[in-house]
Motif scaffolding. Sequence first.
Motif, PDB file in Angstrom:
ATOM      1  N   GLY A  58      22.849 -64.128  31.305  1.00  0.00           N
ATOM      2  CA  GLY A  58      22.332 -63.960  29.958  1.00  0.00           C
ATOM      3  C   GLY A  58      23.250 -63.158  29.059  1.00  0.00           C
ATOM      4  O   GLY A  58      24.164 -62.468  29.524  1.00  0.00           O
ATOM      5  N   ILE A  59      23.007 -63.249  27.766  1.00  0.00           N
ATOM      6  CA  ILE A  59      23.741 -62.448  26.797  1.00  0.00           C
ATOM      7  C   ILE A  59      22.771 -61.918  25.740  1.00  0.00           C
ATOM      8  O   ILE A  59      21.717 -62.508  25.490  1.00  0.00           O
ATOM      9  N   GLY A  60      23.161 -60.810  25.129  1.00  0.00           N
ATOM     10  CA  GLY A  60      22.379 -60.244  24.045  1.00  0.00           C
ATOM     11  C   GLY A  60      21.791 -58.892  24.405  1.00  0.00           C
ATOM     12  O   GLY A  60      21.782 -58.471  25.564  1.00  0.00           O
ATOM     13  N   ARG A  85      14.761 -64.821  28.670  1.00  0.00           N
ATOM     14  CA  ARG A  85      15.095 -64.947  27.245  1.00  0.00           C
ATOM     15  C   ARG A  85      16.599 -64.804  27.029  1.00  0.00           C
ATOM     16  O   ARG A  85      17.205 -65.555  26.250  1.00  0.00           O
ATOM     17  N   LEU A  86      17.225 -63.880  27.751  1.00  0.00           N
ATOM     18  CA  LEU A  86      18.655 -63.650  27.605  1.00  0.00           C
ATOM     19  C   LEU A  86      19.478 -64.822  28.149  1.00  0.00           C
ATOM     20  O   LEU A  86      20.514 -65.176  27.571  1.00  0.00           O
ATOM     21  N   GLU A  87      19.018 -65.453  29.244  1.00  0.00           N
ATOM     22  CA  GLU A  87      19.782 -66.587  29.760  1.00  0.00           C
ATOM     23  C   GLU A  87      19.604 -67.820  28.871  1.00  0.00           C
ATOM     24  O   GLU A  87      20.550 -68.601  28.696  1.00  0.00           O
ATOM     25  N   SER A  88      18.461 -67.992  28.264  1.00  0.00           N
ATOM     26  CA  SER A  88      18.293 -69.084  27.304  1.00  0.00           C
ATOM     27  C   SER A  88      19.111 -68.828  26.046  1.00  0.00           C
ATOM     28  O   SER A  88      19.646 -69.765  25.438  1.00  0.00           O
ATOM     29  N   ALA A  89      19.239 -67.554  25.663  1.00  0.00           N
ATOM     30  CA  ALA A  89      20.089 -67.212  24.515  1.00  0.00           C
ATOM     31  C   ALA A  89      21.543 -67.576  24.797  1.00  0.00           C
ATOM     32  O   ALA A  89      22.274 -68.013  23.894  1.00  0.00           O
ATOM     33  N   GLN A  90      21.961 -67.423  26.042  1.00  0.00           N
ATOM     34  CA  GLN A  90      23.322 -67.818  26.414  1.00  0.00           C
ATOM     35  C   GLN A  90      23.512 -69.316  26.218  1.00  0.00           C
ATOM     36  O   GLN A  90      24.525 -69.768  25.667  1.00  0.00           O
ATOM     37  N   ALA A  91      22.552 -70.111  26.663  1.00  0.00           N
ATOM     38  CA  ALA A  91      22.652 -71.566  26.492  1.00  0.00           C
ATOM     39  C   ALA A  91      22.668 -71.952  25.018  1.00  0.00           C
ATOM     40  O   ALA A  91      23.371 -72.882  24.619  1.00  0.00           O
ATOM     41  N   GLU A  92      21.893 -71.248  24.202  1.00  0.00           N
ATOM     42  CA  GLU A  92      21.891 -71.530  22.756  1.00  0.00           C
ATOM     43  C   GLU A  92      23.275 -71.303  22.157  1.00  0.00           C
ATOM     44  O   GLU A  92      23.735 -72.087  21.313  1.00  0.00           O
ATOM     45  N   HIS A  97      28.246 -74.097  19.784  1.00  0.00           N
ATOM     46  CA  HIS A  97      29.681 -74.393  19.678  1.00  0.00           C
ATOM     47  C   HIS A  97      30.030 -75.854  19.935  1.00  0.00           C
ATOM     48  O   HIS A  97      31.208 -76.221  19.909  1.00  0.00           O
ATOM     49  N   LEU A  98      29.020 -76.699  20.174  1.00  0.00           N
ATOM     50  CA  LEU A  98      29.295 -78.133  20.333  1.00  0.00           C
ATOM     51  C   LEU A  98      29.557 -78.816  18.999  1.00  0.00           C
ATOM     52  O   LEU A  98      30.053 -79.944  18.963  1.00  0.00           O
ATOM     53  N   GLY A 116      18.204 -77.029  32.881  1.00  0.00           N
ATOM     54  CA  GLY A 116      17.629 -76.325  31.740  1.00  0.00           C
ATOM     55  C   GLY A 116      18.407 -76.491  30.452  1.00  0.00           C
ATOM     56  O   GLY A 116      17.831 -76.744  29.388  1.00  0.00           O
ATOM     57  N   SER A 117      19.734 -76.403  30.524  1.00  0.00           N
ATOM     58  CA  SER A 117      20.558 -76.551  29.321  1.00  0.00           C
ATOM     59  C   SER A 117      20.513 -77.971  28.771  1.00  0.00           C
ATOM     60  O   SER A 117      20.596 -78.188  27.563  1.00  0.00           O
ATOM     61  N   MET A 118      20.345 -78.953  29.653  1.00  0.00           N
ATOM     62  CA  MET A 118      20.254 -80.342  29.216  1.00  0.00           C
ATOM     63  C   MET A 118      18.993 -80.560  28.390  1.00  0.00           C
ATOM     64  O   MET A 118      19.025 -81.226  27.344  1.00  0.00           O
TER      65      MET A 118
END
Length: 298
Positions: A58-60, A85-92, A97-98, A116-118
Amino acid sequence: MDLPVTSTEYSTVNDTSAFVPSPATPYQGDIARYWNAEARPVNLRLGDVDGLYHHHYGIGDVDHTALGDTEDSEYEKKLIAELHRLESAQAEVLLDHLGSIGRDDTLVDAGCGRGGSMVMAHQRFGCKVEGVTLSAKQADFGNQRAKDLGIDAHVHSQVCNMLDMPFETGQAAGSWNNESSMYVDLHDLFAEHSRVLAVGGRYVTITGCWNPRYGQPSKWVSQINAHFECNIHSRREYLRAMADNRLVPQAVIDLTPDTLPYWELRATSSLVTGIEEAFINSYKDGSFQYVLIAADRV
């Protein structure tokens, strides 16, 4: 319809899914077996929060207000929700950046885990998302989840080697590796992404990499390699291999300060795996970095 889901339900979806696919090397067979057998609570219990099952960190900043008092009987449940929440924020951030993705486009998640990211990518862009993994167990899990969500016509995982993906040349508008590139040779990996991406398509990776300025991989990096049976690359290797395969970086972002709060919080939870100290110490001593690289296919 978004049905309620728990990791326990998925553990028995298909008992035959634990077979090892036909990999190109014995090492890939080892990786397939590793992830077919993996059932860490830190991955599954976080996914149980909302049905998005990730295999990344995660990030944030941590929302300490949401966590409340450590003596509260609900504190551990709140902590798990905050880690998720932090790991989903990483995927966001990866999806940010796509670039511009249309509903008729195809995205590719190389090393897709449980998907999950898909799901997040389809929910954001409305497009088709194809995932590849060496783990049949992960592919079954992700496909069942997509079916439950009613998006299986658009989100699909399959068992194959990310170095030999079953997609046409130039088929993808975007592709990514989210903490999965340390399992393969980077030149081979980026050659394959360059092939499946359309000219002008965007590739994004978020990864841990050892810092060339440190000199060599530190003892902490060696511990991480042993824990996950992987081979962490240096930041320099990523940039060199991209340059050799027509992938031109548009952004290189050091996320190390952003991921430390996740690790420091996780180290206080019941979900520790024993690797937290290596991540925290290597990030702090500068021998390890958490980096996002976004590159365009030219």
